[in-house]
Motif scaffolding. Structure first.
Motif, mmCIF file in Angstrom:
data_model
loop_
_atom_site.group_PDB
_atom_site.id
_atom_site.type_symbol
_atom_site.label_atom_id
_atom_site.label_comp_id
_atom_site.label_asym_id
_atom_site.label_seq_id
_atom_site.Cartn_x
_atom_site.Cartn_y
_atom_site.Cartn_z
ATOM 1 N N MET A 256 0.845 -1.178 0.000
ATOM 2 C CA MET A 256 0.000 0.000 0.000
ATOM 3 C C MET A 256 0.886 1.236 0.000
ATOM 4 S SD MET A 256 -2.750 -1.258 2.803
ATOM 5 C CE MET A 256 -1.403 -1.597 3.896
ATOM 6 N N LYS A 257 0.441 2.229 -0.696
ATOM 7 C CA LYS A 257 1.201 3.474 -0.805
ATOM 8 C C LYS A 257 0.291 4.662 -0.513
ATOM 9 C CE LYS A 257 5.060 1.678 -2.402
ATOM 10 N NZ LYS A 257 6.338 1.810 -1.743
ATOM 11 N N LYS A 258 0.890 5.673 0.080
ATOM 12 C CA LYS A 258 0.194 6.937 0.306
ATOM 13 C C LYS A 258 0.685 7.914 -0.751
ATOM 14 C CE LYS A 258 -0.568 10.554 3.732
ATOM 15 N NZ LYS A 258 -0.235 10.983 5.092
ATOM 16 N N ILE A 259 -0.253 8.490 -1.464
ATOM 17 C CA ILE A 259 0.087 9.497 -2.467
ATOM 18 C C ILE A 259 -0.404 10.834 -1.937
ATOM 19 C CG2 ILE A 259 -0.324 10.311 -4.812
ATOM 20 C CD1 ILE A 259 -0.673 7.390 -5.641
ATOM 21 N N GLU A 260 0.518 11.787 -1.848
ATOM 22 C CA GLU A 260 0.182 13.156 -1.467
ATOM 23 C C GLU A 260 0.461 14.030 -2.677
ATOM 24 O OE1 GLU A 260 1.401 14.274 2.760
ATOM 25 O OE2 GLU A 260 2.761 12.630 2.270
ATOM 26 N N ALA A 261 -0.527 14.787 -3.082
ATOM 27 C CA ALA A 261 -0.374 15.671 -4.233
ATOM 28 C C ALA A 261 -0.728 17.085 -3.807
ATOM 29 C CB ALA A 261 -1.280 15.222 -5.368
ATOM 30 N N VAL A 262 0.149 18.020 -4.126
ATOM 31 C CA VAL A 262 -0.107 19.434 -3.874
ATOM 32 C C VAL A 262 -0.371 20.059 -5.241
ATOM 33 C CG1 VAL A 262 0.829 21.578 -2.945
ATOM 34 C CG2 VAL A 262 1.400 19.396 -1.850
ATOM 35 N N ILE A 263 -1.575 20.612 -5.393
ATOM 36 C CA ILE A 263 -2.009 21.111 -6.701
ATOM 37 C C ILE A 263 -2.609 22.509 -6.572
ATOM 38 C CG2 ILE A 263 -2.440 18.787 -7.590
ATOM 39 C CD1 ILE A 263 -5.461 19.334 -7.145
ATOM 40 N N GLY B 195 2.547 22.039 -9.023
ATOM 41 C CA GLY B 195 2.533 21.226 -7.816
ATOM 42 C C GLY B 195 3.505 20.069 -7.833
ATOM 43 N N LYS B 196 3.346 19.202 -6.844
ATOM 44 C CA LYS B 196 4.229 18.046 -6.687
ATOM 45 C C LYS B 196 3.413 16.868 -6.200
ATOM 46 C CE LYS B 196 8.812 19.811 -6.281
ATOM 47 N NZ LYS B 196 8.607 21.186 -6.405
ATOM 48 N N ILE B 197 3.951 15.665 -6.438
ATOM 49 C CA ILE B 197 3.347 14.430 -5.941
ATOM 50 C C ILE B 197 4.411 13.694 -5.138
ATOM 51 C CG2 ILE B 197 2.333 12.211 -6.575
ATOM 52 C CD1 ILE B 197 1.299 13.564 -9.138
ATOM 53 N N PHE B 198 4.021 13.237 -3.948
ATOM 54 C CA PHE B 198 4.916 12.487 -3.067
ATOM 55 C C PHE B 198 4.305 11.113 -2.828
ATOM 56 C CE2 PHE B 198 4.938 16.967 -1.961
ATOM 57 C CZ PHE B 198 6.276 17.300 -2.096
ATOM 58 N N VAL B 199 5.134 10.076 -2.855
ATOM 59 C CA VAL B 199 4.663 8.712 -2.615
ATOM 60 C C VAL B 199 5.464 8.126 -1.461
ATOM 61 C CG1 VAL B 199 4.374 6.416 -3.625
ATOM 62 C CG2 VAL B 199 4.122 8.440 -5.067
#
Length: 112
Positions: A1-8, A89-93
């Motif tokens: 399982m992964k957590k995806i955080e996206a700042v948009i 923005g950016k995406i962090f996993v």
């Protein structure tokens, strides 16, 4: 399982939400946040006085997906949030070790 955080950018939220919903991703957490990256804010003029806006309004999405869905989810977010301008923005996993659904006690994949 992964957590995806996206700042948009805030005005792209509905586009991203619609794309994720259409792909079957049913849950996410959305927060209003402020920040800056390379753009370092900007100057504005208000009633003749110039002032600097250091932190720009953004939206932060957080969602948990199965490991096999990470790349497709990143592509969905990228395609629907992209404007081609600075500050998109950016995406962090990151990895998630455990999930527990409070109501039922379901764990991990079943709790997503």
């Amino acid at each position: 399982m992964k957590k995806i955080e996206a700042v948009i950018k805030p005005f792209k939220l509905e586009d991203v939400k619609d794309a994720l919903t259409e792909a079957g991703i049913t849950g996410m957490t959305v927060s209003d946040v402020k920040g800056y990256g390379r753009q370092q804010g900007h100057s504005e003029l208000y009633r003749g006085a110039e002032y600097v806006v250091d932190f720009l309004p953004k939206i932060k999405l957080e969602l948990i997906v199965a490991e096999e869905d990470v790349e497709s989810t990143i592509k969905l977010i990228t395609d629907s949030a992209k404007t081609g301008k600075i500050g998109d923005g950016k995406i962090f996993v990151s990895s998630i070790e455990k999930i527990v659904r409070i109501r039922t006690g379901e764990e991990d994949e079943e709790a997503i």
